[in-house]
Design a protein around this motif. Structure first.
Motif, mmCIF file in Angstrom:
data_model
loop_
_atom_site.group_PDB
_atom_site.id
_atom_site.type_symbol
_atom_site.label_atom_id
_atom_site.label_comp_id
_atom_site.label_asym_id
_atom_site.label_seq_id
_atom_site.Cartn_x
_atom_site.Cartn_y
_atom_site.Cartn_z
ATOM 1 N N ASP A 88 -7.801 -5.090 2.257
ATOM 2 C CA ASP A 88 -8.014 -3.677 2.580
ATOM 3 C C ASP A 88 -6.938 -2.861 1.879
ATOM 4 O O ASP A 88 -5.776 -2.862 2.278
ATOM 5 C CB ASP A 88 -7.957 -3.483 4.098
ATOM 6 N N ALA A 89 -7.314 -2.159 0.813
ATOM 7 C CA ALA A 89 -6.343 -1.417 0.008
ATOM 8 C C ALA A 89 -5.927 -0.112 0.646
ATOM 9 O O ALA A 89 -4.965 0.513 0.181
ATOM 10 C CB ALA A 89 -6.924 -1.152 -1.386
ATOM 11 N N GLY A 90 -6.601 0.337 1.715
ATOM 12 C CA GLY A 90 -6.236 1.601 2.342
ATOM 13 C C GLY A 90 -6.383 2.765 1.375
ATOM 14 O O GLY A 90 -7.434 2.955 0.747
ATOM 15 N N PHE A 91 -5.307 3.548 1.225
ATOM 16 C CA PHE A 91 -5.306 4.662 0.283
ATOM 17 C C PHE A 91 -4.844 4.256 -1.113
ATOM 18 O O PHE A 91 -4.637 5.107 -1.968
ATOM 19 C CB PHE A 91 -4.413 5.798 0.807
ATOM 20 N N ARG B 30 0.839 -1.196 0.000
ATOM 21 C CA ARG B 30 0.000 0.000 0.000
ATOM 22 C C ARG B 30 0.880 1.255 0.000
ATOM 23 O O ARG B 30 2.089 1.183 0.216
ATOM 24 C CB ARG B 30 -0.921 0.001 1.221
ATOM 25 N N ILE B 31 0.250 2.381 -0.211
ATOM 26 C CA ILE B 31 0.991 3.634 -0.256
ATOM 27 C C ILE B 31 1.675 3.920 1.082
ATOM 28 O O ILE B 31 2.786 4.472 1.126
ATOM 29 C CB ILE B 31 0.043 4.795 -0.638
ATOM 30 N N ASP B 32 1.046 3.506 2.184
ATOM 31 C CA ASP B 32 1.634 3.753 3.496
ATOM 32 C C ASP B 32 2.741 2.770 3.839
ATOM 33 O O ASP B 32 3.276 2.786 4.950
ATOM 34 C CB ASP B 32 0.544 3.714 4.569
ATOM 35 N N GLY B 33 3.114 1.891 2.892
ATOM 36 C CA GLY B 33 4.190 0.937 3.110
ATOM 37 C C GLY B 33 3.770 -0.367 3.745
ATOM 38 O O GLY B 33 4.612 -1.243 3.962
ATOM 39 N N MET B 34 2.509 -0.541 4.062
ATOM 40 C CA MET B 34 2.026 -1.765 4.692
ATOM 41 C C MET B 34 1.884 -2.872 3.649
ATOM 42 O O MET B 34 1.159 -2.711 2.671
ATOM 43 C CB MET B 34 0.680 -1.523 5.361
#
Length: 523
Positions: free
Chosen positions: A339-342, A305-309
């Protein structure tokens, strides 16, 4: 390789004296069973003459157990000794991973089975602050992982091995001419000789390597000229020790698993575009598998994900496959819970486990034609993905001549094995009852052929009978009063075929009148 070139080398021998025990204790610690690890325990291997001890814990050693002893003999000294099956394959895999990790200190390394590593640090010791600092760093690194290590450095692998196993801790020998002097006080076992050769040397009065070096070489040649194997010839080992003879070493090479990756220009938030990306990754991965002539058995999809997760999903196939559509469909089953988040901006598909898979034509219709057998593996994969690996199982053969023990159930994703149902006189029924059911049999003589039997309240007249096929009990597993079996293949007057057996013989001293059982049904 010349002696001069050998003197320029720096070989480190890393020995793990308690590798199997420490690995077993780490596994217990991960399961929260630290109290079990403190009990006197022996790791054993089953042999034809009973369990043999391979490794023991310090508590078991204090109780009198030693590697190489029979488990029965050790329990005579300490009846409460716990026996756990050894796992040499798991130890070998761990040793290979350790050998790869050791390449942080040198250009190449090799596993020295069963519990050591040979590491070449020629020209690289200064990067760790010197040879002494390097050995200290190696031992500290593995100690942090929970494994005790003994190290030594020498210009030859043979000298380094001898010093790490029988010398002082962190011994360093820099010149090949002094290698023999450093190893001379050590026992002759430091030469890596076979057990029968060591026994012969001890009978001849040789206790240390110095004793061998003091004997004229011509005398040793006359005694060991017929010993062609390296482990049986101390002359070869002495030459390898000093560098006069090359000691062949095969370094371990890490081959990264096939993988395909996509860095996306725009983050993905929805499932449908992600399916397209996975399909493209599957196509790229299949091309890599084709180059290696392998098929994927276990695949891992990693999404960042964009947040690095990272988000990871794994699937395991029933058989090697290079079908990109099938691989993509398996991951589609698990995309709804992501859960793709952002947004997801990086996707990677890795074939974690591969097996050899050559091109094969299914039938005369060519690549487009498929047989029923070719459709079983994809069906198993879909069922496992939806229901879980524990809900789908397949029979697997087991080494036992007793019918109820001849197979076990394993996960359907495990390696399939060909089941042997016998042929001719030893043919087995396809349907075997979970537990043999008692029946009442009428026969002409006590040890004659059955004529009629009653099963589940119904009476059956026997029209045809074949047998007996005698199966003896497994004496190494059963008690002494267990009786042998005589199996018969019978057919009643309605054409129905059964597999029955008589348990025991009259006068065998293991019971009264023999009992009869129905064990299987023929199609």
């Amino acid at each position: 390789m010349s002696a001069r070139a050998e003197r320029q080398r720096a070989i480190v021998s890393i020995w793990f004296p308690n590798l199997a025990i420490e690995r077993w204790k780490k596994a217990l610690a991960q399961q929260g069973e630290t109290a079990e690890a403190e009990k006197p325990t022996a790791l054993v291997t089953e042999t034809a003459h009973g369990p043999l001890i391979d490794h023991v814990t310090p508590e078991a050693r204090e109780a009198g157990a030693q590697p190489g002893m029979r488990l029965a003999d050790a329990r005579m000294l300490y009846p409460a000794l716990i026996a756990v099956p050894s796992d040499p394959e798991g130890d070998a895999r761990l040793l290979e991973r350790m050998a790869l990790a050791a390449q942080r200190w040198g250009p190449w390394s090799a596993p020295d089975k069963p519990s050591g590593i040979v590491l070449d640090v020629s020209g690289a010791a200064h990067l760790a602050g010197g040879e002494a600092a390097l050995l200290e760093a190696v031992e500290a690194r593995f100690a942090a992982l929970g494994y005790t290590a003994r190290t030594a450095l020498a210009p030859t692998a043979a000298a380094a091995w001898a010093l790490s196993h029988y010398g002082l801790a962190r011994t360093i020998v820099r010149d090949a001419s002094s290698a023999e002097e450093a190893v001379a006080p050590l026992p002759v076992a430091a030469l890596r000789l076979a057990p029968d050769t060591l026994t012969l040397l001890r009978r001849l009065g040789f206790r240390t390597v110095r004793d061998l070096l003091a004997v004229p070489r011509e005398s040793l040649v006359r005694r060991f000229r017929d010993r062609r194997f390296v482990q049986g010839n101390p002359l070869i080992r002495l030459d390898q020790l000093s560098g006069r003879l090359h000691d062949p070493l095969v370094p371990i090479v890490h081959t990264p698993p096939p993988q395909a990756q996509r860095r996306l220009m725009e983050p993905l938030l929805h499932t449908e575009p992600l399916k397209i990306v996975i399909a493209d990754l599957a196509q790229d991965l299949v091309r890599l598998l084709e180059e290696r002539q392998t098929g994927a058995r276990r695949l891992s999809l990693i999404l960042w994900r964009i947040d690095g997760m990272p988000i990871e999903r794994q699937v395991e196939l029933a058989s090697p496959s290079r079908d990109a559509k099938h691989i993509a469909n398996l991951f589609e089953e698990r995309l709804d819970i992501i859960d793709a988040g952002f947004g997801i901006d990086v996707a990677r598909l890795v074939a974690v486990w591969t097996q050899s898979l050559e091109e094969a034509q299914a039938d005369l219709a060519g690549p487009g034609g498929e047989t029923d057998a070719a459709e079983i593996a994809p069906l198993i994969d879909r069922l496992v993905t939806r229901l879980g690996s524990r809900a789908v199982r397949r029979p697997h053969p087991r080494a036992s001549h007793l019918p109820e023990r001849a197979q076990s159930w394993r996960a359907a994703s495990s390696q399939p094995a060909e089941m042997q149902y016998g042929f001719g006189f030893h043919r087995r029924p396809l349907k075997l009852l979970d537990r043999a059911e008692p029946i009442a049999v009428i026969y002409a003589t006590p040890e004659g052929l059955p004529r009629r039997f009653r099963w589940r309240g119904a009476l059956h007249d026997i029209a045809k009978v074949e047998g007996p096929e005698r199966i003896a009990p497994e004496w190494w597993r059963e008690r002494s009063h267990v009786r042998l079996r005589d199996y018969y293949r019978i057919e009643d007057d309605r054409g129905r075929r059964y597999w029955i057996y008589r348990s025991g013989l009259i006068g065998d001293g293991r019971g009264d009148v023999p009992d009869w059982y129905l064990h299987g049904l023929f199609a």
